[in-house]
Design an enzyme around this catalytic site. Structure first.
Site, mmCIF file in Angstrom:
data_model
loop_
_atom_site.group_PDB
_atom_site.id
_atom_site.type_symbol
_atom_site.label_atom_id
_atom_site.label_comp_id
_atom_site.label_asym_id
_atom_site.label_seq_id
_atom_site.Cartn_x
_atom_site.Cartn_y
_atom_site.Cartn_z
ATOM 1 N N ALA A 163 19.669 4.122 1.426
ATOM 2 C CA ALA A 163 18.381 4.312 2.092
ATOM 3 C C ALA A 163 17.318 4.637 1.060
ATOM 4 O O ALA A 163 17.592 5.283 0.052
ATOM 5 C CB ALA A 163 18.456 5.441 3.119
ATOM 6 N N ASP A 164 16.113 4.182 1.332
ATOM 7 C CA ASP A 164 14.969 4.563 0.517
ATOM 8 C C ASP A 164 14.171 5.678 1.176
ATOM 9 O O ASP A 164 13.478 6.422 0.493
ATOM 10 C CB ASP A 164 14.080 3.345 0.264
ATOM 11 C CG ASP A 164 14.684 2.426 -0.779
ATOM 12 O OD1 ASP A 164 14.246 2.493 -1.930
ATOM 13 O OD2 ASP A 164 15.613 1.667 -0.448
ATOM 14 N N ARG A 165 14.278 5.771 2.492
ATOM 15 C CA ARG A 165 13.660 6.891 3.211
ATOM 16 C C ARG A 165 14.306 6.978 4.589
ATOM 17 O O ARG A 165 14.436 5.975 5.286
ATOM 18 C CB ARG A 165 12.154 6.694 3.356
ATOM 19 C CG ARG A 165 11.410 7.894 3.959
ATOM 20 C CD ARG A 165 9.920 7.612 4.120
ATOM 21 N NE ARG A 165 9.255 7.375 2.853
ATOM 22 C CZ ARG A 165 8.347 8.185 2.310
ATOM 23 N NH1 ARG A 165 8.015 9.305 2.915
ATOM 24 N NH2 ARG A 165 7.767 7.870 1.168
#
Length: 392
Positions: A267-269
């Site tokens: 995940a990036d966010r």
């Protein structure tokens, strides 16, 4: 031995240039925050945890150089302002990944606290920053191993299929599909989603890992496949549009006899409600997983969870240049596929066609079975709601 993508000693930082992988292994030196900004923006380094660490350490190197050459102000507030300005600049390199902004905020608070101590000089403020940035590198490797162990345990307890071979301990083996690159090349080491795969492999519980090509930047075929081969993990590469067919198959031949039990992504966010921004194509995999009854897991450190972002609708999605879709770069090879020549760029699309190239999409929390963190796997309650605030 896993790959090392970031090498650091005080005053020196080198990154493995991921644009050249898997054909060339070249480490680029970074001497300043500006060097890191360009490396991150150009995707010579990528992966949410890695870009935060590289950004932080690049400024540590720059501050060390300035201090060594007696070029830092003696005034603590001047050094604090310098650091905060450079952190803000670094955050602008890639806006979607929360780790970078989170790290900048945390480092800024440390610097601010040190600058307010009576009698402290500019060099001591810089030293406080450098020590904090160095701890980030150590903490990320530790956290990744914890993510790997927690995720592997959860998969073996919740995602086992009845079909397939057994490990030496009598434990059924699993096959896992992953997307993009979430290993040593995306972190300080070991990896998040790929760290789970590494942990499964280390305990003899992995039958096979599948990785998607991950168009348009091919992080799966260039980077994840490279890591899997490097670590001698049994693995198969598929193109992005083969995932549905893979999940639908009960068997893929004698060497690939286990159906996919789980899809594990990074995940990036992650928003407060569990909505997850990750590499484009993740949302589609989550939809496929739901239809086929396959567990869908997000692996990320708590620094990737943004409790200030309530839902995925609030996440800014970075859009990348058209040329990443219409052109592709690689070494020239012979007709038989042998030999590596000079790197070349070729076009793969009709001239004049419009292009939409978002780097990420958002997977709704409703499609996520669990979020694997360094403190355990967070599952939804009986009402289908994640309570991520409980792990902070």
């Amino acid at each position: 031995m896993t790959l090392v993508a970031i090498t650091y000693t005080r005053g020196s930082l080198h990154i493995l240039n991921q644009l050249l992988l898997p054909h060339q292994t070249t480490y680029d030196p970074l001497h300043s925050a500006r060097d890191a900004w360009h490396a991150i923006h150009e995707m010579r380094v990528r992966g949410a945890p890695a870009i935060a660490i590289v950004a932080a350490l690049s400024l540590a190197v720059e501050l060390h150089t300035l201090a060594t050459n007696n070029q830092l102000s003696a005034e603590p507030k001047d050094v604090e302002l310098l650091i905060l300005e450079k952190l803000e600049f670094l955050v602008s390199s890639r806006p979607t990944a929360v780790n970078l902004a989170e790290a900048a905020g945390r480092l800024g608070r440390i610097v601010n606290g040190r600058a307010q101590v009576q009698g402290v000089g500019g060099n001591e403020v810089a030293e406080a920053y450098i020590e904090a940035a160095e701890r980030m590198l150590e903490d990320d490797v530790r956290d990744n191993r914890a993510i790997g162990e927690s995720g592997a345990k959860w998969v073996l307890e919740h995602a086992i299929t009845t079909k397939g071979s057994m490990s030496g301990t009598g434990q059924a083996k699993v096959a896992v599909l992953t997307h993009c690159n979430t290993g040593s090349l995306a972190t300080a080491g070991y990896g998040t989603a790929l760290g789970v795969i590494r942990s499964l492999h280390a305990t003899g519980s992995l039958e096979r890992a599948y990785c998607t090509e991950t168009r348009p930047y091919n992080q799966g075929s260039r980077l994840t496949a490279f890591e899997l081969v490097h670590d001698n993990i049994p693995a198969t590469l598929i193109t992005d549009n083969m995932a549905a067919a893979l999940l639908a198959r009960q068997s893929a031949g004698p060497a690939q006899s286990v159906g996919v039990s789980a899809i594990i992504v990074g995940a990036d966010r992650v928003a407060a409600n569990g909505d997850t921004a990750n590499k484009i194509g993740t949302y589609g995999l989550a939809v496929l997983a739901k239809y086929h009854g396959v567990k869908f897991l997000v692996a990320a450190p708590r620094t990737t969870i943004d409790m200030n972002t309530k839902t995925g609708a609030d996440i800014v999605i970075e859009e990348r240049p058209e040329k990443e879709v219409t052109k592709i770069r690689g070494p020239r090879v012979g007709e038989e596929g042998n030999g590596l020549g000079a790197m070349e760029t070729i076009t793969v699309a009709a001239d004049g066609i419009g292009v939409w190239n978002p780097a990420f999409d958002v997977t709704p929390a409703a499609l996520v079975d669990g979020i694997i963190t360094e403190v355990g796997v967070v599952e939804k309650d009986g009402s289908g709601v994640f309570h991520l605030e409980r792990i902070f």
